[in-house]
Design an enzyme around this catalytic site. Structure first.
Site, PDB file in Angstrom:
ATOM      1  N   CYS A  34      -6.176 -36.574  23.373  1.00 20.18           N
ATOM      2  CA  CYS A  34      -5.103 -36.061  24.230  1.00 20.18           C
ATOM      3  C   CYS A  34      -5.499 -34.768  24.943  1.00 20.18           C
ATOM      4  CB  CYS A  34      -3.817 -35.874  23.427  1.00 20.18           C
ATOM      5  SG  CYS A  34      -3.957 -34.698  22.055  1.00 20.18           S
TER       6      CYS A  34
ATOM      7  N   HIS B 246      -0.973 -31.546  19.756  1.00 16.39           N
ATOM      8  CA  HIS B 246      -0.866 -32.695  20.651  1.00 16.39           C
ATOM      9  C   HIS B 246      -0.622 -32.155  22.051  1.00 16.39           C
ATOM     10  CE1 HIS B 246      -0.525 -36.754  21.880  1.00 16.39           C
ATOM     11  NE2 HIS B 246       0.731 -36.634  22.254  1.00 16.39           N
TER      12      HIS B 246
ATOM     13  N   HIS C  18       1.282 -38.224  28.242  1.00 11.54           N
ATOM     14  CA  HIS C  18       0.271 -37.845  27.259  1.00 11.54           C
ATOM     15  C   HIS C  18      -0.481 -39.070  26.790  1.00 11.54           C
ATOM     16  CE1 HIS C  18       3.153 -38.748  23.803  1.00 11.54           C
ATOM     17  NE2 HIS C  18       3.963 -38.623  24.829  1.00 11.54           N
TER      18      HIS C  18
END
Length: 172
Positions: free
Chosen positions: A152, A30, A42
């Site tokens: 992301c 991530h 994010h």
């Protein structure tokens, strides 16, 4: 950071850093932009991304070390935990290890990296521009989330270099 790892400690973070944390036994990472003061911007889609508190997480997390599966309540309510969001660094990491994505690496280092998605040959824009882009997208959004075509990592790379991959025939 070295040849085999981009692992860093929190003390070496700078505003505008592209950071990431591996999820689920190095299957998925991530990514986010560190904006200072222990805050990360994010991009996520609740229910579609590993590491964002889904049923799939429960299955995959059972294969690895225990991590908290609760959204950050310091900056967003549970209804706001999708799209471009602001989280504290600890919630972003979700118990994982902190890594910094590298920009402007040499071709030799790029080829030598054992795992893709940890560096690029591209040159990053100045950190103040990166933080400005991330904050702008926090207010205005970043298209619709798609785990393969707009995720992301795409968000953070756009924040760092200002370019988007728009070819619908490619992934990632």
């Amino acid at each position: 950071m070295g040849l085999l790892s981009n692992r860093i400690d929190k003390g070496s973070l700078k505003q505008g850093d592209h950071i990431y944390s591996w999820r689920t036994a190095y299957i998925d990472a991530h990514h986010g932009i560190y904006i200072g003061d222990e805050k990360v911007i994010h991009f996520t889609r609740l229910g579609q991304e590993v590491g964002t508190w889904t049923v799939l997480d429960l299955l995959l997390e059972s294969l690895g070390p225990a991590r908290p599966l609760t959204p950050c309540t310091n900056y967003a309510s549970s209804e706001e935990c999708q799209g471009v969001i602001l989280s504290c660094l600890n919630c972003f990491l979700a118990g994982g290890i902190l890594y910094r994505f590298e920009y402007s690496v040499s071709l030799a280092l790029f080829i030598a990296k054992a795992r893709g998605g940890t560096c690029t040959l591209a040159v990053s824009d100045p950190n103040d521009v990166v933080v400005h882009r991330a904050k702008y997208l926090l207010e205005n959004g970043f298209r619709c989330y798609n785990v393969f075509k707009n995720n992301c990592e795409d968000f953070t790379i756009y924040c760092k270099i200002g370019l988007l991959v728009l070819d619908q025939g490619t992934m990632g």
